[in-house]
Motif scaffolding. Structure first.
Motif, PDB file in Angstrom:
ATOM      1  N   ASP A 106       0.813  -1.190   0.000  1.00 52.54           N
ATOM      2  CA  ASP A 106       0.000   0.000   0.000  1.00 52.54           C
ATOM      3  C   ASP A 106       0.860   1.260   0.000  1.00 52.54           C
ATOM      4  OD1 ASP A 106      -3.055   0.149   0.788  1.00 52.54           O
ATOM      5  OD2 ASP A 106      -2.019   1.944   1.499  1.00 52.54           O
ATOM      6  N   GLN A 107       0.378   2.317  -0.672  1.00 54.78           N
ATOM      7  CA  GLN A 107       1.200   3.528  -0.793  1.00 54.78           C
ATOM      8  C   GLN A 107       1.530   4.179   0.544  1.00 54.78           C
ATOM      9  OE1 GLN A 107       0.273   6.478  -3.638  1.00 54.78           O
ATOM     10  NE2 GLN A 107      -0.165   5.006  -5.252  1.00 54.78           N
ATOM     11  N   SER A 108       0.585   4.126   1.488  1.00 56.38           N
ATOM     12  CA  SER A 108       0.874   4.779   2.765  1.00 56.38           C
ATOM     13  C   SER A 108       1.972   4.019   3.499  1.00 56.38           C
ATOM     14  CB  SER A 108      -0.387   4.873   3.617  1.00 56.38           C
ATOM     15  OG  SER A 108      -0.865   3.573   3.877  1.00 56.38           O
ATOM     16  N   VAL A 109       1.957   2.697   3.348  1.00 60.20           N
ATOM     17  CA  VAL A 109       3.014   1.905   3.966  1.00 60.20           C
ATOM     18  C   VAL A 109       4.341   2.224   3.291  1.00 60.20           C
ATOM     19  CG1 VAL A 109       3.793  -0.425   4.551  1.00 60.20           C
ATOM     20  CG2 VAL A 109       1.349   0.074   4.415  1.00 60.20           C
ATOM     21  N   TYR A 111       5.150   4.974   1.881  1.00 61.67           N
ATOM     22  CA  TYR A 111       5.618   6.283   2.347  1.00 61.67           C
ATOM     23  C   TYR A 111       6.302   6.165   3.708  1.00 61.67           C
ATOM     24  CZ  TYR A 111       5.832  10.898   4.201  1.00 61.67           C
ATOM     25  OH  TYR A 111       6.307  12.048   4.765  1.00 61.67           O
ATOM     26  N   SER A 112       5.663   5.431   4.618  1.00 65.11           N
ATOM     27  CA  SER A 112       6.259   5.274   5.951  1.00 65.11           C
ATOM     28  C   SER A 112       7.619   4.608   5.842  1.00 65.11           C
ATOM     29  CB  SER A 112       5.356   4.423   6.842  1.00 65.11           C
ATOM     30  OG  SER A 112       4.065   4.946   6.842  1.00 65.11           O
ATOM     31  N   ILE A 114       9.693   4.768   3.299  1.00 69.45           N
ATOM     32  CA  ILE A 114      10.676   5.714   2.763  1.00 69.45           C
ATOM     33  C   ILE A 114      11.255   6.548   3.896  1.00 69.45           C
ATOM     34  CG2 ILE A 114      11.006   7.747   1.285  1.00 69.45           C
ATOM     35  CD1 ILE A 114       8.796   6.676  -0.522  1.00 69.45           C
ATOM     36  N   VAL A 133       8.982   3.743  -6.147  1.00 66.40           N
ATOM     37  CA  VAL A 133       8.243   4.954  -6.529  1.00 66.40           C
ATOM     38  C   VAL A 133       8.559   5.314  -7.981  1.00 66.40           C
ATOM     39  CG1 VAL A 133       7.819   7.384  -6.031  1.00 66.40           C
ATOM     40  CG2 VAL A 133       8.214   5.811  -4.158  1.00 66.40           C
ATOM     41  N   THR A 148      -1.662   8.131 -10.124  1.00 68.70           N
ATOM     42  CA  THR A 148      -1.016   6.992  -9.491  1.00 68.70           C
ATOM     43  C   THR A 148      -0.523   7.346  -8.103  1.00 68.70           C
ATOM     44  OG1 THR A 148      -0.291   6.263 -11.655  1.00 68.70           O
ATOM     45  CG2 THR A 148       0.775   5.257  -9.782  1.00 68.70           C
ATOM     46  N   LEU A 149       0.044   8.526  -7.981  1.00 65.27           N
ATOM     47  CA  LEU A 149       0.577   8.926  -6.685  1.00 65.27           C
ATOM     48  C   LEU A 149      -0.493   9.577  -5.806  1.00 65.27           C
ATOM     49  CD1 LEU A 149       4.113  10.335  -7.579  1.00 65.27           C
ATOM     50  CD2 LEU A 149       3.471   8.046  -6.858  1.00 65.27           C
ATOM     51  N   GLY A 150      -1.718   9.661  -6.336  1.00 63.10           N
ATOM     52  CA  GLY A 150      -2.806  10.166  -5.524  1.00 63.10           C
ATOM     53  C   GLY A 150      -2.886  11.673  -5.411  1.00 63.10           C
ATOM     54  N   PHE A 151      -2.278  12.385  -6.348  1.00 63.44           N
ATOM     55  CA  PHE A 151      -2.430  13.840  -6.340  1.00 63.44           C
ATOM     56  C   PHE A 151      -3.861  14.184  -6.742  1.00 63.44           C
ATOM     57  CE2 PHE A 151       2.022  13.663  -6.273  1.00 63.44           C
ATOM     58  CZ  PHE A 151       2.563  14.917  -6.078  1.00 63.44           C
TER      59      PHE A 151
ATOM     60  N   ARG B   8      -8.357  -1.886  -5.754  1.00 62.49           N
ATOM     61  CA  ARG B   8      -7.177  -2.579  -5.257  1.00 62.49           C
ATOM     62  C   ARG B   8      -7.377  -2.956  -3.789  1.00 62.49           C
ATOM     63  NH1 ARG B   8      -2.225  -0.507  -3.820  1.00 62.49           N
ATOM     64  NH2 ARG B   8      -2.964   1.568  -4.265  1.00 62.49           N
ATOM     65  N   LEU B  60      -1.002  11.102   1.570  1.00 62.68           N
ATOM     66  CA  LEU B  60       0.209  10.722   0.849  1.00 62.68           C
ATOM     67  C   LEU B  60       0.503  11.696  -0.286  1.00 62.68           C
ATOM     68  CD1 LEU B  60       2.319   8.312   0.337  1.00 62.68           C
ATOM     69  CD2 LEU B  60       0.815   7.822  -1.559  1.00 62.68           C
ATOM     70  N   VAL B  61      -0.570  12.147  -0.915  1.00 61.68           N
ATOM     71  CA  VAL B  61      -0.479  13.139  -1.964  1.00 61.68           C
ATOM     72  C   VAL B  61       0.518  14.196  -1.595  1.00 61.68           C
ATOM     73  CG1 VAL B  61      -1.705  14.972  -3.069  1.00 61.68           C
ATOM     74  CG2 VAL B  61      -2.890  12.864  -2.479  1.00 61.68           C
TER      75      VAL B  61
END
Lengths: 174, 282
Positions: A106-109, A111-112, A114, A133, A148-151, B8, B60-61
């Motif tokens: 998961d992206q949040s994981v 991020y943590s 990183i 990334v 993809t990066l959730g912007f 997902r 995260l953004v």
């Protein structure tokens, strides 16, 4: 997992250290694994983290720390062999498979991870997450990257800046 | 794309183990619900004790952008130039970051040789500036009558040694009969984008040259090239998709390339042969 023959001096091999996450969970790991972190290595060499003391890591929560340690434990034997020049192709393939699986998260994981890899200065993990990334960005259009990066979708001003940039570097967007 | 992200599976071993309930990203929610609704929902979940994990992916953004500069640079070092440039479209924090991704001294070198400069001095400053490091872009703009072919050769060799992906060479006020020549086959193997202005393209070094598989875009402005050389050049660039010719002597140039998608010809002299059979139709 085989314990490395020589670690840090005479208490090397099976020496255990305790790490304490920001939410006060205690993790007991081999010193060799924790030493993949440049930050921890110094403390451990100084004899810290043993006994009932534990090394507090106020910037890393337990979920992230357990993930980080999963990486360290897997990579510690190879690291102990000095980057594993004598590792077999099978070992290397196994590590690669592990790495690929490891960042399939998961992206949040991510991020943590990183941030944790940065704070703990774990070189291999830093490269691994940065590459992950990068792979998420590669071959995509700016809008796809943003999504993809959730912007969020760009504001009109951002869109104007994007367009100006695309005009300047048109060839990179073809 | 958004739909895919939503579908997902969000669970992962760690979170389940720790009893942390994961929730859909804020940004995605706003797409389907009204803003207020999404926010209310999030608050409700927060009260159930999710703590700092709230809206993880939406936050995260801001977060990926908010990563320390060195970490973002690190991400960029894993990207080819084109992708690195595209990240400039992400947010202000990324705008010019790609230019510094090879950390030292900069990933783009802009060399200008002005009328009062002494070309050999500029050259020495460049080649003695330290070991060759990988460069994204190299731009050489010369407005100086003292530039000799030997200088030009050294500048271009430097760019090739730095394995540039983007190369721009521009000679201002260069006479058509000048002996300042660009030798394409001696370029960086990583070349993706080539832009030449006011320079002659040499016809030597083609024999036995390896193809430039990375090259995608060629801009030629006020460039002199023989049709036979042009043909050899194009044959070395199987993946070129964009060709842009301005103010060139195009007489008898044959535009052919199986991957060509875009051909622009502006203010050129002479007849151009367009081999449509050998051009990819978009």
């Amino acid at each position: 997992m085989a314990a490395p023959e020589s670690g840090d001096g005479n208490n090397g091999a099976a020496r255990m250290v305790t790490l304490i996450s920001s939410d006060n969970t205690r993790f007991e790991v081999e010193a060799a694994a924790a030493s993949l972190s440049q930050t921890l290595q110094l403390t451990i060499l100084d004899g810290g983290g043993g006994g009932g003391d534990g090394i507090p890591l106020p910037n890393v929560d337990s979920a992230t720390l357990s993930k980080v340690l999963e990486y360290c434990i897997k990579h510690a034997p190879a690291a102990a062999n000095g980057g594993a020049p004598n590792a077999t192709a099978v070992d290397r393939a196994e590590l690669e498979r592990f790495d690929n699986e490891f960042v399939n998260i998961d992206q949040s994981v991510l991020y943590s991870l990183i941030m944790a890899a940065h704070n703990l200065e774990i070189e291999g993990l830093q490269s691994l997450v940065a590459k992950k990334v990068a792979d998420m960005i590669k071959g995509k259009s700016p809008m796809e990257i943003r999504r993809t990066l959730g912007f969020p979708d760009p504001t009109p001003e951002e869109q104007a800046e994007m367009n100006a940039h695309m005009l300047e570097y048109g060839w990179a967007y073809e | 794309m958004l739909g895919k992200l939503l579908e997902r599976p969000r669970g992962n071993g760690l979170c389940e183990e720790l009893g942390i309930e994961r929730q859909p990203a804020m940004a995605l929610e706003s797409d389907t619900n009204s803003d207020g609704g999404a926010r209310a929902k999030r608050r409700r979940v927060d009260e159930q004790g999710i703590q700092s994990k709230e809206g993880a992916e939406a936050v995260l953004v801001v977060r990926i952008s908010a990563l320390p500069v060195d970490l973002r640079q690190r991400i960029l070092t894993h990207l080819p130039l084109k992708d690195a440039i595209r990240t400039a479209a992400l947010a202000q924090e990324w705008r010019d970051l790609w230019k510094s991704r090879w950390a030292h001294p900069t990933s783009c070198r802009d060399i200008r040789v002005l009328p009062d400069d002494i070309p050999s001095k500029v050259l020495r400053l460049l080649v003695e500036s330290g070991p060759r490091r990988r460069l994204d872009c190299f731009s050489l703009v010369v407005d100086n009558k003292k530039l000799r072919p030997q200088h030009l050769k050294c500048f271009l060799a430097y760019a090739a040694e730095c394995r540039v992906e983007g190369l721009h060479v521009e000679l201002q006020h260069c006479k058509p009969d000048s002996n300042l020549t660009f030798h394409f086959p001696l370029s960086s193997r990583r070349l993706v984008h080539l832009s030449l202005r006011g320079i002659n393209i040499g016809s030597t070094f083609y024999k036995g040259a390896q193809p430039f598989y990375a090259l995608e875009v060629i801009y030629l402005d006020s460039v002199r090239i023989f049709p036979s050389t042009f043909k050899k050049l194009m044959a070395l660039c199987p993946h070129v998709h964009t060709l842009d010719l301005r103010r060139c002597h195009c007489s008898k140039l044959l535009m052919a390339g199986s991957n060509l998608r875009s051909i622009t010809i502006v203010e050129c002299y002479g007849m151009v042969n367009l081999d449509l059979d050998a051009v990819a139709v978009p």
